[in-house]
Design an enzyme around this catalytic site. Structure first.
Site, short mmCIF file in Angstrom:
data_model
loop_
_atom_site.label_atom_id
_atom_site.label_comp_id
_atom_site.label_asym_id
_atom_site.label_seq_id
_atom_site.Cartn_x
_atom_site.Cartn_y
_atom_site.Cartn_z
CG ASP A 45 -1.86 1.19 1.22
OD1 ASP A 45 -2.91 1.07 0.58
OD2 ASP A 45 -1.54 2.24 1.82
CE1 TYR A 50 0.85 7.73 2.33
CE2 TYR A 50 1.16 5.41 1.84
CZ TYR A 50 0.40 6.42 2.36
OH TYR A 50 -0.82 6.13 2.94
CE LYS A 75 -3.59 4.72 0.29
NZ LYS A 75 -2.19 4.56 0.73
CG HIS A 108 -4.26 9.77 -0.08
ND1 HIS A 108 -2.91 9.70 -0.30
CD2 HIS A 108 -4.45 9.36 1.20
CE1 HIS A 108 -2.31 9.26 0.80
NE2 HIS A 108 -3.23 9.05 1.72
P1 NAD Z 1 0.36 1.48 11.96
O1 NAD Z 1 -0.90 1.47 12.73
O2 NAD Z 1 0.62 0.43 10.96
O3 NAD Z 1 1.55 1.52 13.04
C1 NAD Z 1 2.88 1.62 12.65
C2 NAD Z 1 3.75 1.75 13.90
O4 NAD Z 1 3.63 0.56 14.67
C3 NAD Z 1 5.22 1.92 13.56
O5 NAD Z 1 5.79 2.82 14.50
C4 NAD Z 1 5.79 0.51 13.74
O6 NAD Z 1 7.13 0.55 14.09
C5 NAD Z 1 4.91 -0.04 14.86
N1 NAD Z 1 4.74 -1.51 14.74
C6 NAD Z 1 4.47 -2.20 13.60
N2 NAD Z 1 4.34 -3.51 13.86
C7 NAD Z 1 4.55 -3.67 15.19
C8 NAD Z 1 4.54 -4.79 16.04
N3 NAD Z 1 4.31 -6.02 15.57
N4 NAD Z 1 4.80 -4.60 17.37
C9 NAD Z 1 5.04 -3.36 17.83
N5 NAD Z 1 5.04 -2.24 17.08
C10 NAD Z 1 4.80 -2.38 15.76
O7 NAD Z 1 0.52 2.97 11.33
P2 NAD Z 1 0.40 3.71 9.95
O8 NAD Z 1 1.65 3.70 9.20
O9 NAD Z 1 -0.20 5.02 10.26
O10 NAD Z 1 -0.67 2.87 9.10
C11 NAD Z 1 -0.32 1.80 8.27
C12 NAD Z 1 -0.47 2.13 6.80
O11 NAD Z 1 -1.76 2.68 6.53
C13 NAD Z 1 0.49 3.20 6.26
O12 NAD Z 1 1.80 2.72 6.05
C14 NAD Z 1 -0.21 3.57 4.99
O13 NAD Z 1 0.05 2.60 3.98
C15 NAD Z 1 -1.67 3.54 5.42
N6 NAD Z 1 -2.20 4.88 5.79
C16 NAD Z 1 -3.15 5.43 4.98
C17 NAD Z 1 -3.69 6.67 5.29
C18 NAD Z 1 -4.73 7.25 4.38
O14 NAD Z 1 -5.08 8.43 4.54
N7 NAD Z 1 -5.27 6.50 3.45
C19 NAD Z 1 -3.26 7.37 6.43
C20 NAD Z 1 -2.30 6.78 7.25
C21 NAD Z 1 -1.78 5.53 6.92
#
Ligand code: NAD
Length: 282
Positions: A45, A50, A75, A108
């Site tokens: 994704d 990004y 997106k 997006h």
């Molecule tokens: P997330 O909820 O995936 O959390 C990521 C954080 O959690 C990082 O700091 C990582 O180091 C930690 N983490 C990951 N796996 C872990 C584990 N097993 N144990 C402990 N900590 C862990 O956060 P995110 O990046 O905000 O969301 C994921 C994805 O969603 C993004 O990469 C992106 O692709 C998407 N996203 C989309 C939008 C949108 O507007 N469409 C907005 C934000 C994110």
């Protein structure tokens, strides 16, 4: 481990656990995504905003996997709403990715103050009909925005990617999506890591002999949600895919249901985010 595939309303299949690459610098993307693909992920994704579409394309090409085995999402950024701007932004995305077709393209954010998301949607329908995109969907749309797309074009988005995690469960939005056949993809499924220390989740994780991240992702999976967790840490990348060999019980689900908070949102309010410049490249 076999990752479940879910069927979208256009018949396409999407791996239920994908790899989110927000905040992954382009230069590191081939190595980190390469690890994820080796680990078994088949869904990535990304987004124009990004700044790592080139790295995503390199990882896909260098993986040696058949192109059809990897589901790639990108997106349309907020600056490029409207027909011609959407067409041009999509071309840019495909040039950076270096791929022939895109599995899924999402708007997006709705940017309702510009009121051009229907125009962008029509452009995306054209691109889909021309075979350049397989599936089209949206992100951060509320019910009114979704209904307008459907009323004005007859084309139902395959997914709506929205903020969803145990502290912000989006219960009110679920029925409408289900009724319309729109899959919810949970962004920030781990609450950006802020809920990893939650005592309720820790006790559930200890009971199952799993990590807290795995319990949270299992909670999404059991509700039919698509998840796209992000990590640069190989151990977490691997663990986040290992969520198909255990199940939460009714008591676990009830306890997690109790974590929902009216003020649990982390990201922007979707109706308030306007045209924002692309972030500078790291
Ligand atoms: P997330 O909820 O995936 O959390 C990521 C954080 O959690 C990082 O700091 C990582 O180091 C930690 N983490 C990951 N796996 C872990 C584990 N097993 N144990 C402990 N900590 C862990 O956060 P995110 O990046 O905000 O969301 C994921 C994805 O969603 C993004 O990469 C992106 O692709 C998407 N996203 C989309 C939008 C949108 O507007 N469409 C907005 C934000 C994110």
């Amino acid at each position: 481990m076999t990752v479940a595939n879910l069927t979208l309303n256009d018949g396409a299949r999407i791996p239920q656990v994908g790899f989110g690459v927000w905040q992954l610098p382009d230069a590191r993307a081939p190595e980190v995504i390469g690890h994820a693909l080796n680990s078994g992920y088949r869904h990535i994704d990304t987004a124009h905003a990004y700044n790592n579409e080139e790295g995503v394309g390199i990882a896909v090409r260098e993986s040696g996997l058949p192109r059809d085995d990897i589901f790639v999402t990108s997106k349309l950024w907020n600056m490029f709403h409207g027909r011609d701007a959407t067409m041009k932004a999509f071309d840019g995305t495909m040039q950076r990715l270096g791929l022939e077709t895109l599995d899924m393209y999402l708007i997006h954010w709705p940017v309702p103050m510009e009121d051009k998301y229907v125009e962008s949607w029509k452009a995306m329908i054209e691109l889909r009909d021309a075979g350049r995109i397989k599936s089209i969907g949206v992100s951060n749309f509320n019910q009114d925005h979704l209904q307008r797309l459907i009323d004005e074009t007859g084309v139902v988005p395959v997914v709506n990617q929205i903020e969803l995690h145990p502290r912000f469960q989006q219960r009110a939005a679920r029925d409408y999506h289900e009724k319309m056949g729109i899959r919810i993809e949970s962004w920030s499924p781990l609450g950006q890591g802020n809920i990893i220390d939650d005592p309720v989740l820790k006790s559930i994780a200890a009971k199952h002999g799993k990590g807290v991240g795995q319990v949270i992702l299992r909670w999404h999976v059991e509700q039919g949600l698509v998840v796209i967790p992000r990590s640069k840490t190989p151990k977490h990348i691997d663990e986040n895919l290992q969520v198909f060999d255990f199940a939460l019980d009714a008591g676990d689900m009830e306890q997690i249901a109790g974590m929902d908070r009216a003020d649990g949102r982390i990201g922007p309010v979707p109706t308030e985010l306007g045209v924002v410049n692309l972030p500078p490249k790291e």
